[in-house]
Design an enzyme around this catalytic site. Structure first.
Site, mmCIF file in Angstrom:
data_model
loop_
_atom_site.group_PDB
_atom_site.id
_atom_site.type_symbol
_atom_site.label_atom_id
_atom_site.label_comp_id
_atom_site.label_asym_id
_atom_site.label_seq_id
_atom_site.Cartn_x
_atom_site.Cartn_y
_atom_site.Cartn_z
ATOM 1 N N ASP A 1 56.660 117.726 -3.276
ATOM 2 C CA ASP A 1 55.541 117.865 -2.433
ATOM 3 C C ASP A 1 54.889 118.942 -1.911
ATOM 4 O O ASP A 1 54.019 119.226 -1.300
ATOM 5 C CB ASP A 1 55.627 116.652 -1.178
ATOM 6 C CG ASP A 1 56.828 117.221 -0.180
ATOM 7 O OD1 ASP A 1 57.623 118.211 -0.655
ATOM 8 O OD2 ASP A 1 57.198 116.649 0.844
ATOM 9 N N SER A 2 55.854 119.989 -2.617
ATOM 10 C CA SER A 2 54.989 121.411 -2.315
ATOM 11 C C SER A 2 53.895 121.559 -3.033
ATOM 12 O O SER A 2 53.037 122.599 -2.784
ATOM 13 C CB SER A 2 56.112 122.442 -2.878
ATOM 14 O OG SER A 2 56.739 122.008 -4.152
ATOM 15 N N ASP B 1 59.602 113.940 -5.178
ATOM 16 C CA ASP B 1 59.823 113.995 -3.859
ATOM 17 C C ASP B 1 59.042 112.755 -3.028
ATOM 18 O O ASP B 1 57.837 112.474 -3.716
ATOM 19 C CB ASP B 1 58.949 115.315 -3.033
ATOM 20 C CG ASP B 1 59.692 116.434 -2.797
ATOM 21 O OD1 ASP B 1 61.223 116.113 -2.749
ATOM 22 O OD2 ASP B 1 59.424 117.644 -2.914
ATOM 23 N N LYS C 1 63.582 112.043 -4.345
ATOM 24 C CA LYS C 1 64.149 112.902 -3.329
ATOM 25 C C LYS C 1 63.594 112.732 -1.848
ATOM 26 O O LYS C 1 62.428 112.169 -1.497
ATOM 27 C CB LYS C 1 64.017 114.351 -3.523
ATOM 28 C CG LYS C 1 64.507 115.551 -2.632
ATOM 29 C CD LYS C 1 64.674 116.828 -3.199
ATOM 30 C CE LYS C 1 63.197 117.526 -3.152
ATOM 31 N NZ LYS C 1 62.998 117.776 -2.031
ATOM 32 N N GLU D 1 64.147 113.847 2.231
ATOM 33 C CA GLU D 1 64.515 114.762 3.328
ATOM 34 C C GLU D 1 65.146 114.037 4.275
ATOM 35 O O GLU D 1 64.805 113.115 4.767
ATOM 36 C CB GLU D 1 63.290 115.334 3.765
ATOM 37 C CG GLU D 1 62.621 116.189 2.633
ATOM 38 C CD GLU D 1 61.427 117.046 3.497
ATOM 39 O OE1 GLU D 1 61.331 117.642 4.561
ATOM 40 O OE2 GLU D 1 60.937 117.734 2.484
ATOM 41 N N GLU E 1 68.456 123.768 1.582
ATOM 42 C CA GLU E 1 67.229 124.608 1.640
ATOM 43 C C GLU E 1 67.422 125.591 2.911
ATOM 44 O O GLU E 1 67.704 124.994 3.979
ATOM 45 C CB GLU E 1 65.875 123.955 1.760
ATOM 46 C CG GLU E 1 64.699 124.789 1.762
ATOM 47 C CD GLU E 1 63.483 124.362 1.526
ATOM 48 O OE1 GLU E 1 62.422 125.155 1.734
ATOM 49 O OE2 GLU E 1 63.380 123.223 1.233
#
Length: 269
Positions: free
Chosen positions: A49-50, A88, A118, A120, A186
């Site tokens: 999602d970056s 993501d 993924k 978070e 991270e």
């Protein structure tokens, strides 16, 4: 290389930790870069999602939607990478309820073509990870500096110093217990990342987490020198393509204006 090596699978990623082989992961947001990244030999491609920041120009990842992530995942999947394809889950696609999380993760696999998702979060998201893995969708965890939590964290700040270290270790153990096959660490001190890596049986993949993780992930645009606005400490630039691209465009502009392009070579008879 992508046509010659065998397809990387989730069990392969787990086996790499057991055999002490370093795991390589790189982002890709579109078909051309997916082909290039896969040809480079990475073990995993992350549709991160970056892309909200790197591809779309936003200040953070919070505005990225499910439809956008599915669109980009489909583009990457069309490259038929030999690397395992991880996507993501964007902000608010899994936080509302377990049912919605499972539905959206299912969409990412079914519509996007991802092979894993993924998510978070640590202890606070372990129930979601457990539910998603229970329906046979592989989950990669992500703890430490979690970009979807930047407002709570006060920005992109290193996490896990002093009293935070114990909580992040607990997050890692909770994500593993919930069934994740690997976990991204991270923006945490390298000593903490080393301790987590030694404690877990699943692979750790670091970004700004030092050299002792089981693998590493970086953003493709960062290593190619395409993001000129910022360069985090953990990024190593393996090429400086921004001036190369600008120069190519400048030469094109000059040749069109001067009449040097197109020539007979570039014309049809």
């Amino acid at each position: 290389m992508s046509d010659m090596r065998k397809k990387v699978t989730i069990p392969d990623i787990l086996k790499m930790k057991q055999e002490r082989r370093r795991i390589t992961m790189m982002t890709a947001y579109d078909y051309p870069f997916a082909r290039l990244v896969d040809s480079g030999g990475v073990d995993a491609i992350l549709v991160g999602d970056s892309l909200g920041v790197v591809f779309s120009g936003h200040d953070n990842t919070l505005s990225v939607t499910m439809d956008e992530m599915i669109y980009h995942t489909r583009a990457v999947a069309r490259a038929k990478p030999q690397a395992v394809l991880v996507t993501d889950m964007p902000f608010m696609s899994y936080q509302v309820s377990v049912e919605e999380a499972c539905r959206n993760c299912g969409r990412m696999i079914q519509e996007g073509g991802a092979q894993a998702v993924k998510i978070e979060g640590g202890m606070n998201m372990s129930h979601v990870i457990r539910a998603v893995t229970s329906i046979d969708i592989p989950v990669m965890g992500h703890i430490g500096l979690t970009p979807q939590s930047i407002h709570r964290m006060g920005g992109y700040r290193v996490q896990g110093r002093k009293e935070q270290a114990e909580r992040i270790m607990e997050d890692a153990l909770a994500v593993q217990a919930a069934g994740a096959f690997s976990i991204v660490l991270e923006g945490i001190p390298s000593s903490l990342a080393a301790s987590i890596t030694a404690e877990l049986s699943i692979p750790t993949i670091g970004i700004g987490a030092g050299p002792d993780c089981d693998g590493q992930v970086l953003v493709i645009h960062d290593i190619l020198g395409l993001c000129e606005k910022y360069s985090p400490k953990f990024v190593k630039r393996y090429a400086e393509l921004a001036p190369v691209i600008t120069d190519a465009v400048n030469r094109y502009v000059e040749e069109v204006r001067s009449g040097a392009f197109p020539t007979e070579e570039h014309s049809f008879n």
